[in-house]
Write an enzyme that holds these catalytic residues in place. Structure first.
Site, PDB file in Angstrom:
ATOM      1  N   HIS A 245      67.363  -4.906  37.072  1.00 39.41           N
ATOM      2  CA  HIS A 245      66.541  -4.807  35.861  1.00 39.41           C
ATOM      3  C   HIS A 245      66.793  -3.478  35.150  1.00 39.41           C
ATOM      4  O   HIS A 245      67.123  -3.450  33.953  1.00 39.41           O
ATOM      5  CB  HIS A 245      65.064  -4.941  36.233  1.00 39.41           C
ATOM      6  CG  HIS A 245      64.134  -4.812  35.064  1.00 39.41           C
ATOM      7  ND1 HIS A 245      63.588  -5.893  34.430  1.00 39.41           N
ATOM      8  CD2 HIS A 245      63.673  -3.719  34.393  1.00 39.41           C
ATOM      9  CE1 HIS A 245      62.833  -5.476  33.422  1.00 39.41           C
ATOM     10  NE2 HIS A 245      62.867  -4.155  33.380  1.00 39.41           N
ATOM     11  N   GLU A 246      66.662  -2.391  35.878  1.00 38.28           N
ATOM     12  CA  GLU A 246      66.822  -1.077  35.246  1.00 38.28           C
ATOM     13  C   GLU A 246      68.253  -0.869  34.754  1.00 38.28           C
ATOM     14  O   GLU A 246      68.473  -0.191  33.744  1.00 38.28           O
ATOM     15  CB  GLU A 246      66.415   0.042  36.216  1.00 38.28           C
ATOM     16  CG  GLU A 246      64.943   0.012  36.611  1.00 38.28           C
ATOM     17  CD  GLU A 246      63.982  -0.028  35.421  1.00 38.28           C
ATOM     18  OE1 GLU A 246      64.340   0.491  34.345  1.00 38.28           O
ATOM     19  OE2 GLU A 246      62.889  -0.597  35.577  1.00 38.28           O
ATOM     20  N   HIS A 249      68.608  -2.030  31.249  1.00 45.05           N
ATOM     21  CA  HIS A 249      68.225  -0.995  30.277  1.00 45.05           C
ATOM     22  C   HIS A 249      69.355   0.027  30.125  1.00 45.05           C
ATOM     23  O   HIS A 249      69.640   0.507  29.023  1.00 45.05           O
ATOM     24  CB  HIS A 249      66.956  -0.274  30.733  1.00 45.05           C
ATOM     25  CG  HIS A 249      65.714  -1.106  30.651  1.00 45.05           C
ATOM     26  ND1 HIS A 249      65.317  -1.746  29.504  1.00 45.05           N
ATOM     27  CD2 HIS A 249      64.769  -1.390  31.585  1.00 45.05           C
ATOM     28  CE1 HIS A 249      64.179  -2.386  29.731  1.00 45.05           C
ATOM     29  NE2 HIS A 249      63.831  -2.201  30.994  1.00 45.05           N
ATOM     30  N   HIS A 252      72.005  -1.267  27.926  1.00 47.24           N
ATOM     31  CA  HIS A 252      71.521  -1.222  26.542  1.00 47.24           C
ATOM     32  C   HIS A 252      71.802   0.170  25.944  1.00 47.24           C
ATOM     33  O   HIS A 252      72.262   0.300  24.796  1.00 47.24           O
ATOM     34  CB  HIS A 252      70.027  -1.531  26.544  1.00 47.24           C
ATOM     35  CG  HIS A 252      69.461  -1.941  25.232  1.00 47.24           C
ATOM     36  ND1 HIS A 252      68.170  -2.378  25.086  1.00 47.24           N
ATOM     37  CD2 HIS A 252      69.992  -1.959  23.990  1.00 47.24           C
ATOM     38  CE1 HIS A 252      67.941  -2.658  23.816  1.00 47.24           C
ATOM     39  NE2 HIS A 252      69.034  -2.408  23.128  1.00 47.24           N
TER      40      HIS A 252
HETATM   41 ZN   LIG Z   1      62.114  -2.969  31.896  1.00 47.44          ZN
END
Ligand SMILES: [Zn+2]
Length: 351
Positions: A245-246, A249, A252
């Site tokens: 998940h991280e 980011h 991104h």
């Molecule tokens: Zn998040």
């Protein structure tokens, strides 16, 4: 927690706890915040009107990817029926346990947590310790998180031991495109330590910007307990999913190609910012990725399929309730924020 270790609390106490909790801050006295809530709703409605919007919800959603309140409501209208249907099925399961125990009462809100824990323990329990040997930290990072990104985007990761680090527990990688050109620096900071705040998050220490000529320096911070020296770091399933998940980011931030730093990386609409991270979470259990990293740290054996199925089934448990709960909260919030200033109820009508 197993069923046998669940303390048998009197039902009346559960009811009292639930009702006390649900009514907090609305029973008079110095902590009653109904007046504050009514005031917030009123001034928000006034601000929206001043700015030419029908209501606060329209003002807030105007700059989000959803575009309009109608779009949000349409999406929620699609989610609500299946979520409520699932919650009803879950309620029937809980009622079955109550009946089997000779409870002689209808399921009430204050019974939900207590009986859902019983159902979870009976049906979906798995020993978390059984899974961890398959999730050795460096294998998860290099053969899982990095591997998936290389497969998807062609980027590769090259550790930089020559760069200064703010803590010895961190690792720094130079991220390169297929042609070898640099993309970003990525800092892996997964271990817990006393000076670190809890939780997991991504951070851009340097944001990409064409204007300033900067390239991204992105970190992922987790709170994995550090084992004693010489022992492997074995992650829980939750930690593995969080790592993916991280890293979503982080991607991104690393793939940012903007002129102005104001728009760099994760500085996007609030209702979009979790999209890359949630998509990246999918790869944690994607068979081609999972089979590449989830290997027993001693034997090299792959994570047994039956164990994976148990993990995934457990992750879906009680989702009807959870989804219904957040949809209800969202609808309540949207309803409040579609009021005009003169429609906002007086403090004593808030609840
Ligand atoms: Zn998040």
């Amino acid at each position: 927690m197993s069923t046998s270790s669940l303390p048998a609390r009197p039902r009346a106490l559960r009811q009292r706890l639930f009702e006390t909790s649900i009514n907090r801050n609305s029973r008079g006295g110095e902590f009653d915040n109904r007046e504050v809530i009514a005031k917030i709703a009123k001034v928000r409605a006034e601000r929206a009107a001043l700015l030419g919007y029908a209501h606060h919800a329209a003002l807030q959603i105007d700059e989000q990817t959803a575009g309009s309140v109608e779009n949000v409501l349409r999406l929620m209208a699609q989610l609500a029926p299946p979520a409520v249907a699932n919650a009803r099925k879950e309620a029937a399961d809980l009622q079955a346990v109550i009946d089997a125990e000779g409870g002689g009462f209808q399921l009430q809100p204050w019974d939900w947590d207590y009986y859902s824990e019983k159902v979870r323990a009976a049906r979906y329990a798995f020993d978390a310790a059984q899974v961890r040997p398959y999730f050795e930290m460096n294998r998860v990072l290099e053969d899982g998180v990095f591997y998936a990104a290389t497969q998807l985007f062609g980027i590769t990761f090259h550790e930089r031991t020559d760069l200064p680090k703010y803590h010895d527990d961190t690792r720094i990688f130079e991220v390169r495109n297929e042609d070898g050109s640099p993309v970003a620096l990525f800092i892996v900071d997964w271990y817990a330590r006393p000076s670190k705040r809890g939780g997991a998050w991504a951070n851009a220490y340097v944001s990409q910007s064409g204007l300033l000529g900067t390239m991204p320096v992105i970190a992922n911070h987790l709170n994995v307990p550090k084992p004693p020296a010489g022992e492997p770091t074995l992650l829980t399933n939750d930690e593995v999913v969080t790592a993916f998940h991280e890293f979503g980011h982080a991607l991104h931030g690393m793939f940012s190609q903007v002129q102005y730093p104001r728009f760099a990386g994760t500085a996007v609409a609030r209702d979009f910012v979790e999209f890359p991270s949630q998509v990246n979470e999918m790869w944690a259990t994607w068979p081609a990725v999972l089979s590449h990293f989830a290997k027993h740290y001693q034997t090299g054996e792959r994570l047994p399929a039956a164990l994976l199925e148990k993990i995934q089934a457990a992750a879906k448990f009680n989702e009807g309730y959870r989804t219904t709960e957040y949809l209800a909260a969202t609808l309540l919030d949207l309803t409040w924020h579609q009021l005009k200033a003169d429609e906002v109820p007086a403090a004593d009508q808030v609840l």
